[in-house]
Design a protein around this motif. Structure first.
Motif, PDB file in Angstrom:
ATOM      1  N   HIS A 299       0.845  -1.191   0.000  1.00  0.00           N
ATOM      2  CA  HIS A 299       0.000   0.000   0.000  1.00  0.00           C
ATOM      3  C   HIS A 299       0.884   1.245   0.000  1.00  0.00           C
ATOM      4  O   HIS A 299       0.974   1.956   0.999  1.00  0.00           O
ATOM      5  CB  HIS A 299      -0.919  -0.004   1.224  1.00  0.00           C
ATOM      6  CG  HIS A 299      -2.016   1.007   1.121  1.00  0.00           C
ATOM      7  ND1 HIS A 299      -1.801   2.355   1.291  1.00  0.00           N
ATOM      8  CD2 HIS A 299      -3.319   0.878   0.823  1.00  0.00           C
ATOM      9  CE1 HIS A 299      -2.928   3.007   1.140  1.00  0.00           C
ATOM     10  NE2 HIS A 299      -3.868   2.131   0.852  1.00  0.00           N
ATOM     11  N   PRO A 300       1.561   1.526  -1.124  1.00  0.00           N
ATOM     12  CA  PRO A 300       2.389   2.728  -1.186  1.00  0.00           C
ATOM     13  C   PRO A 300       1.528   3.978  -1.147  1.00  0.00           C
ATOM     14  O   PRO A 300       0.377   3.968  -1.580  1.00  0.00           O
ATOM     15  CB  PRO A 300       3.115   2.600  -2.523  1.00  0.00           C
ATOM     16  CG  PRO A 300       2.287   1.657  -3.322  1.00  0.00           C
ATOM     17  CD  PRO A 300       1.560   0.765  -2.354  1.00  0.00           C
ATOM     18  N   VAL A 301       2.087   5.035  -0.603  1.00  0.00           N
ATOM     19  CA  VAL A 301       1.361   6.298  -0.467  1.00  0.00           C
ATOM     20  C   VAL A 301       2.101   7.374  -1.242  1.00  0.00           C
ATOM     21  O   VAL A 301       3.311   7.534  -1.090  1.00  0.00           O
ATOM     22  CB  VAL A 301       1.246   6.682   1.025  1.00  0.00           C
ATOM     23  CG1 VAL A 301       0.632   8.047   1.184  1.00  0.00           C
ATOM     24  CG2 VAL A 301       0.435   5.643   1.765  1.00  0.00           C
ATOM     25  N   ARG A 302       1.382   8.102  -2.074  1.00  0.00           N
ATOM     26  CA  ARG A 302       1.973   9.151  -2.914  1.00  0.00           C
ATOM     27  C   ARG A 302       1.854  10.520  -2.235  1.00  0.00           C
ATOM     28  O   ARG A 302       0.819  10.855  -1.659  1.00  0.00           O
ATOM     29  CB  ARG A 302       1.274   9.192  -4.266  1.00  0.00           C
ATOM     30  CG  ARG A 302       1.852  10.241  -5.219  1.00  0.00           C
ATOM     31  CD  ARG A 302       1.228  10.187  -6.586  1.00  0.00           C
ATOM     32  NE  ARG A 302       1.428   8.925  -7.247  1.00  0.00           N
ATOM     33  CZ  ARG A 302       2.542   8.581  -7.897  1.00  0.00           C
ATOM     34  NH1 ARG A 302       3.556   9.406  -7.949  1.00  0.00           N
ATOM     35  NH2 ARG A 302       2.630   7.412  -8.498  1.00  0.00           N
ATOM     36  N   ALA A 303       2.912  11.301  -2.353  1.00  0.00           N
ATOM     37  CA  ALA A 303       2.901  12.676  -1.843  1.00  0.00           C
ATOM     38  C   ALA A 303       1.879  13.507  -2.611  1.00  0.00           C
ATOM     39  O   ALA A 303       1.693  13.316  -3.814  1.00  0.00           O
ATOM     40  CB  ALA A 303       4.286  13.294  -1.989  1.00  0.00           C
ATOM     41  N   THR A 304       1.226  14.409  -1.913  1.00  0.00           N
ATOM     42  CA  THR A 304       0.257  15.292  -2.558  1.00  0.00           C
ATOM     43  C   THR A 304       0.804  16.708  -2.708  1.00  0.00           C
ATOM     44  O   THR A 304       0.194  17.535  -3.366  1.00  0.00           O
ATOM     45  CB  THR A 304      -1.056  15.340  -1.763  1.00  0.00           C
ATOM     46  OG1 THR A 304      -0.783  15.785  -0.438  1.00  0.00           O
ATOM     47  CG2 THR A 304      -1.718  13.970  -1.741  1.00  0.00           C
ATOM     48  N   GLU A 305       1.967  16.979  -2.080  1.00  0.00           N
ATOM     49  CA  GLU A 305       2.609  18.291  -2.177  1.00  0.00           C
ATOM     50  C   GLU A 305       4.111  18.089  -2.255  1.00  0.00           C
ATOM     51  O   GLU A 305       4.616  17.004  -1.976  1.00  0.00           O
ATOM     52  CB  GLU A 305       2.245  19.153  -0.974  1.00  0.00           C
ATOM     53  CG  GLU A 305       0.759  19.454  -0.894  1.00  0.00           C
ATOM     54  CD  GLU A 305       0.409  20.298   0.307  1.00  0.00           C
ATOM     55  OE1 GLU A 305       1.044  21.365   0.478  1.00  0.00           O
ATOM     56  OE2 GLU A 305      -0.468  19.889   1.073  1.00  0.00           O
ATOM     57  N   GLY A 306       4.834  19.160  -2.583  1.00  0.00           N
ATOM     58  CA  GLY A 306       6.274  19.029  -2.782  1.00  0.00           C
ATOM     59  C   GLY A 306       6.506  18.208  -4.039  1.00  0.00           C
ATOM     60  O   GLY A 306       5.881  18.451  -5.064  1.00  0.00           O
ATOM     61  N   ASN A 307       7.362  17.203  -3.961  1.00  0.00           N
ATOM     62  CA  ASN A 307       7.585  16.310  -5.092  1.00  0.00           C
ATOM     63  C   ASN A 307       6.488  15.250  -5.071  1.00  0.00           C
ATOM     64  O   ASN A 307       6.566  14.278  -4.334  1.00  0.00           O
ATOM     65  CB  ASN A 307       8.971  15.660  -5.004  1.00  0.00           C
ATOM     66  CG  ASN A 307       9.267  14.778  -6.189  1.00  0.00           C
ATOM     67  OD1 ASN A 307       8.372  14.367  -6.918  1.00  0.00           O
ATOM     68  ND2 ASN A 307      10.536  14.470  -6.377  1.00  0.00           N
ATOM     69  N   THR A 308       5.491  15.437  -5.891  1.00  0.00           N
ATOM     70  CA  THR A 308       4.327  14.542  -5.887  1.00  0.00           C
ATOM     71  C   THR A 308       4.601  13.205  -6.578  1.00  0.00           C
ATOM     72  O   THR A 308       3.716  12.357  -6.641  1.00  0.00           O
ATOM     73  CB  THR A 308       3.100  15.220  -6.529  1.00  0.00           C
ATOM     74  OG1 THR A 308       3.442  15.618  -7.857  1.00  0.00           O
ATOM     75  CG2 THR A 308       2.663  16.435  -5.710  1.00  0.00           C
ATOM     76  N   GLU A 309       5.813  13.013  -7.064  1.00  0.00           N
ATOM     77  CA  GLU A 309       6.205  11.715  -7.619  1.00  0.00           C
ATOM     78  C   GLU A 309       6.721  10.782  -6.520  1.00  0.00           C
ATOM     79  O   GLU A 309       6.900   9.589  -6.751  1.00  0.00           O
ATOM     80  CB  GLU A 309       7.277  11.889  -8.699  1.00  0.00           C
ATOM     81  CG  GLU A 309       6.775  12.642  -9.916  1.00  0.00           C
ATOM     82  CD  GLU A 309       5.606  11.940 -10.594  1.00  0.00           C
ATOM     83  OE1 GLU A 309       5.701  10.723 -10.837  1.00  0.00           O
ATOM     84  OE2 GLU A 309       4.591  12.608 -10.860  1.00  0.00           O
TER      85      GLU A 309
END
Length: 113
Positions: free
Chosen positions: A91-101
């Motif tokens: 269950h990886p979680v992606r950033a929503t701000e900063g580096n969103t990759e």
């Protein structure tokens, strides 16, 4: 109950999606309301995502706050309250701000304590 995917991050709303447009759908915070962490610019509930795919909390003792900036780091400022415990390889979680990759697949053991 139908699961709805976020059109921005493609994660399921309330099961990984931390996009601001879906935050109104979550229950309001109770007594454990997030507080600013002095000197960091982040709330206590924020999730910081390192280049090594680790998730950290803003109070983590082995982080250097000036280093937490795009394009190197990503973060989620208003995550689902249960998102922290779900972070894993499955269950990886992606950033929503900063580096969103940036994706987090592991939790920092110091922050987890």
């Amino acid at each position: 109950m139908e699961m709805r995917r976020c059109q921005r991050c493609d994660l399921i709303v309330d099961q990984g999606c931390a996009c601001p447009e879906n935050s109104a759908e979550r229950a309001p915070a109770g007594p454990g309301r997030p507080t600013p962490v002095p000197g960091t610019g982040f709330l206590s509930t924020s999730i910081l995502i390192s280049p090594r795919r680790y998730a950290h909390r803003p109070h983590c003792g082995h982080l250097s706050v000036p280093d937490i900036a795009p394009p190197v780091w990503g973060w989620i400022t208003d995550p689902d309250p249960h998102l922290w415990r779900r972070i894993s390889e499955e269950h990886p979680v992606r950033a929503t701000e900063g580096n969103t990759e940036r994706l987090a697949t592991r939790r920092c053991q110091d922050c987890d304590a």
